[in-house]
Design a protein around this motif. Structure first.
Motif, PDB file in Angstrom:
ATOM      1  N   GLU A 363      42.824  18.541  64.631  1.00  0.00           N
ATOM      2  CA  GLU A 363      41.054  17.723  64.439  1.00  0.00           C
ATOM      3  C   GLU A 363      41.010  18.233  65.585  1.00  0.00           C
ATOM      4  O   GLU A 363      39.661  18.332  65.749  1.00  0.00           O
ATOM      5  N   THR A 364      41.883  18.748  66.296  1.00  0.00           N
ATOM      6  CA  THR A 364      41.101  19.436  67.491  1.00  0.00           C
ATOM      7  C   THR A 364      40.379  20.599  67.607  1.00  0.00           C
ATOM      8  O   THR A 364      39.871  20.810  67.559  1.00  0.00           O
ATOM      9  N   GLU A 365      41.858  21.578  66.282  1.00  0.00           N
ATOM     10  CA  GLU A 365      40.579  22.812  65.920  1.00  0.00           C
ATOM     11  C   GLU A 365      39.925  23.236  65.500  1.00  0.00           C
ATOM     12  O   GLU A 365      38.523  23.353  65.847  1.00  0.00           O
ATOM     13  N   LYS A 366      39.519  21.222  64.736  1.00  0.00           N
ATOM     14  CA  LYS A 366      37.637  21.900  64.042  1.00  0.00           C
ATOM     15  C   LYS A 366      36.982  21.189  65.084  1.00  0.00           C
ATOM     16  O   LYS A 366      35.715  21.731  64.870  1.00  0.00           O
ATOM     17  N   LEU A 367      37.499  20.362  66.252  1.00  0.00           N
ATOM     18  CA  LEU A 367      36.769  20.476  67.693  1.00  0.00           C
ATOM     19  C   LEU A 367      36.617  21.269  68.286  1.00  0.00           C
ATOM     20  O   LEU A 367      35.067  21.686  68.174  1.00  0.00           O
ATOM     21  N   GLU A 368      36.854  22.039  67.945  1.00  0.00           N
ATOM     22  CA  GLU A 368      36.753  23.419  69.074  1.00  0.00           C
ATOM     23  C   GLU A 368      36.310  24.503  68.320  1.00  0.00           C
ATOM     24  O   GLU A 368      35.216  24.868  68.451  1.00  0.00           O
ATOM     25  N   ARG A 369      35.978  24.221  67.051  1.00  0.00           N
ATOM     26  CA  ARG A 369      35.166  25.421  65.952  1.00  0.00           C
ATOM     27  C   ARG A 369      33.965  24.693  65.890  1.00  0.00           C
ATOM     28  O   ARG A 369      32.588  25.364  65.832  1.00  0.00           O
ATOM     29  N   VAL A 370      34.021  23.487  65.800  1.00  0.00           N
ATOM     30  CA  VAL A 370      32.648  22.937  65.776  1.00  0.00           C
ATOM     31  C   VAL A 370      31.596  22.985  67.511  1.00  0.00           C
ATOM     32  O   VAL A 370      30.925  23.946  67.496  1.00  0.00           O
ATOM     33  N   ASP A 371      32.616  23.225  68.853  1.00  0.00           N
ATOM     34  CA  ASP A 371      31.562  23.239  69.753  1.00  0.00           C
ATOM     35  C   ASP A 371      31.365  24.953  69.600  1.00  0.00           C
ATOM     36  O   ASP A 371      30.311  25.733  70.694  1.00  0.00           O
ATOM     37  N   HIS A 372      32.401  25.795  69.613  1.00  0.00           N
ATOM     38  CA  HIS A 372      32.300  27.888  69.400  1.00  0.00           C
ATOM     39  C   HIS A 372      31.080  27.413  68.609  1.00  0.00           C
ATOM     40  O   HIS A 372      29.689  28.855  69.261  1.00  0.00           O
ATOM     41  N   ALA A 373      30.142  27.318  67.724  1.00  0.00           N
ATOM     42  CA  ALA A 373      29.378  27.442  66.995  1.00  0.00           C
ATOM     43  C   ALA A 373      28.102  26.591  67.017  1.00  0.00           C
ATOM     44  O   ALA A 373      27.750  27.520  67.191  1.00  0.00           O
ATOM     45  N   ILE A 374      28.081  25.450  67.855  1.00  0.00           N
ATOM     46  CA  ILE A 374      27.444  25.264  68.160  1.00  0.00           C
ATOM     47  C   ILE A 374      27.173  25.993  70.522  1.00  0.00           C
ATOM     48  O   ILE A 374      25.694  26.336  69.763  1.00  0.00           O
ATOM     49  N   ASP A 375      27.830  26.807  70.716  1.00  0.00           N
ATOM     50  CA  ASP A 375      27.887  27.351  71.965  1.00  0.00           C
ATOM     51  C   ASP A 375      26.965  28.798  71.352  1.00  0.00           C
ATOM     52  O   ASP A 375      26.054  29.090  72.191  1.00  0.00           O
ATOM     53  N   ARG A 376      27.285  29.171  69.980  1.00  0.00           N
ATOM     54  CA  ARG A 376      27.064  30.527  69.314  1.00  0.00           C
ATOM     55  C   ARG A 376      24.901  30.447  69.075  1.00  0.00           C
ATOM     56  O   ARG A 376      23.605  30.836  69.402  1.00  0.00           O
ATOM     57  N   ILE A 377      24.726  28.847  68.550  1.00  0.00           N
ATOM     58  CA  ILE A 377      23.283  28.487  68.434  1.00  0.00           C
ATOM     59  C   ILE A 377      22.484  28.659  69.435  1.00  0.00           C
ATOM     60  O   ILE A 377      21.379  29.127  69.929  1.00  0.00           O
TER      61      ILE A 377
END
Length: 392
Positions: A363-377
């Motif tokens: 779950e932690t990895e999923k949250l971090e992947r989402v955060d990275h995607a938000i950062d890029r956008i």
């Protein structure tokens, strides 16, 4: 430029300390030339504290860490500006790049100061005095800012020296002049001597550095423990601490003074959400993860409280930072109104590491992947394009 420079500089070790002059305020004056010559005070909102005051404002006894309301009382004609940390960091990076072109041994100790070990730079840049003048010239040419520089055989002497001819100063302490330089210096100029230790030293009749050497080292050790022996070394000008380049940050955090003192949990949670987003984004940008989350609260009576929790695994996920800080807040027995709240992350572990097993993702990895995607956008389209819900 103010200089206190000997004709010769026989230094077996030349350490340079550079301190930018009234840095935040000076950047504001460069960016807006209409502010030059005026009392500029950079700080938080009306209930915050002064971050930096220009030299024009310092004539009214305005100083760093002073409450804004007191600064306004002392200097009502002052021009009060908010902190623009991103801009100051940009200018700081430009300054540090200039220093790193001189020597690979640059230790940045804050956004506006650094040490440089000049060992082995003479053939390229000349002696220490020439190097210091070149640095000052380049910083002014590229950033339109002045700095003050101290050069001495070690770090603590160089730092003291840089403060003596401000602004735009250059002070050099040759090895044979160290004792003369130190003997009349107020004892509170020594590193580690704060108000309490200064009071204790004065109780012994120690007011200036040379007074320390009148006492047996054993007596000072009994009185101040290990620091007593350190005082004896400093009084003799002894400091072998090296210049350590690229010292990694030990923590990363954000804190804010609130518009009004409050005990409203929802108001404090909203502030923590903003801070968790800021700190999480900075962690991800720097490739860092931390295990320990710390909640900081300063109450209306100025008492300070901190609460920490260590996770099983290091993370940079905004939701986990926020949830942990909220847990600490809800466990805290809040009775006195809060004037400042902060969130910090420490105990750094590795950067991005995801599961190697196909189909398995924590779950932690999923949250971090989402955060990275938000950062890029957000980087491409702006921060306002995506806003998190208050319940995260």
């Amino acid at each position: 430029m103010r200089e206190n420079v000997p004709l010769t500089l026989p230094l077996s070790r030349a350490i340079l300390h550079i301190d930018m002059d009234a840095f935040f305020a000076a950047v504001e004056q460069v960016d807006n030339p209409a502010l030059k010559g005026k009392p500029v005070i950079v700080g938080g909102a009306k209930r915050g504290v002064v971050s930096t005051a220009s030299y024009e404002a310092r004539k009214y006894s305005v100083r760093s860490a002073m409450p804004i309301f007191e600064a306004k009382r002392r200097c009502p004609q002052g021009i009060f500006l908010p902190v623009r940390m991103k801009r100051y960091q940009e200018v700081s990076q430009k300054v540090m790049a200039i220093l790193e072109a001189v020597s690979p041994l640059v230790e940045q100790v804050s956004i506006d100061e650094a040490f440089i070990d000049l060992a082995g730079t003479e053939r390229l840049h000349g002696d220490a005095t020439q190097t210091a003048r070149k640095i000052k010239g380049r910083i002014y040419a590229e950033a339109c800012l002045t700095c003050s520089i101290g050069i001495a055989p070690n770090k603590f002497l160089a730092k003291i020296a840089s403060d003596l001819q401000k602004p735009d100063g250059l002070t050099i302490v040759p090895e044979e002049e160290v004792q003369n330089f130190l003997k009349e210096l107020p004892v509170n100029k020594l590193p580690g001597v704060g108000p309490k230790s200064e009071e204790a030293l004065r109780g012994l009749g120690i007011h200036i550095v040379s007074d320390i050497l009148r006492f047996p080292p054993g007596l000072l050790e009994r009185k101040f423990r290990k620091y007593g022996l350190r005082l004896v070394e400093l009084a003799q000008g002894i400091d072998d601490s090296p210049v350590i380049p690229c010292s990694p940050a030990k923590s990363m955090g954000s804190e804010d003074t609130l518009p009004e003192d409050t005990t409203a949990i929802n108001t404090l949670k909203k502030q923590l959400l903003s801070q968790a987003e800021e700190v999480g984004e900075r962690l991800r940008r720097d490739g860092l993860k931390g295990r320990t989350i710390t909640l900081k609260l300063k109450h209306s009576d100025f008492t300070l409280a901190t609460r920490s929790h260590s996770l099983k695994e290091a993370t940079c996920a905004t939701k986990i930072l926020y949830d942990t800080a909220v847990m600490l807040l809800e466990r805290y027995n809040l009775k006195t109104p809060v004037r400042l709240i902060g969130l910090a992350v420490s105990n750094f572990g590795g950067g991005q590491q995801y599961s190697l097993l196909p189909g398995v993702e924590k779950e932690t990895e999923k949250l971090e992947r989402v955060d990275h995607a938000i950062d890029r956008i957000r980087e491409k389209l702006g921060r306002q394009i995506i806003t998190r819900g208050s319940n995260l």
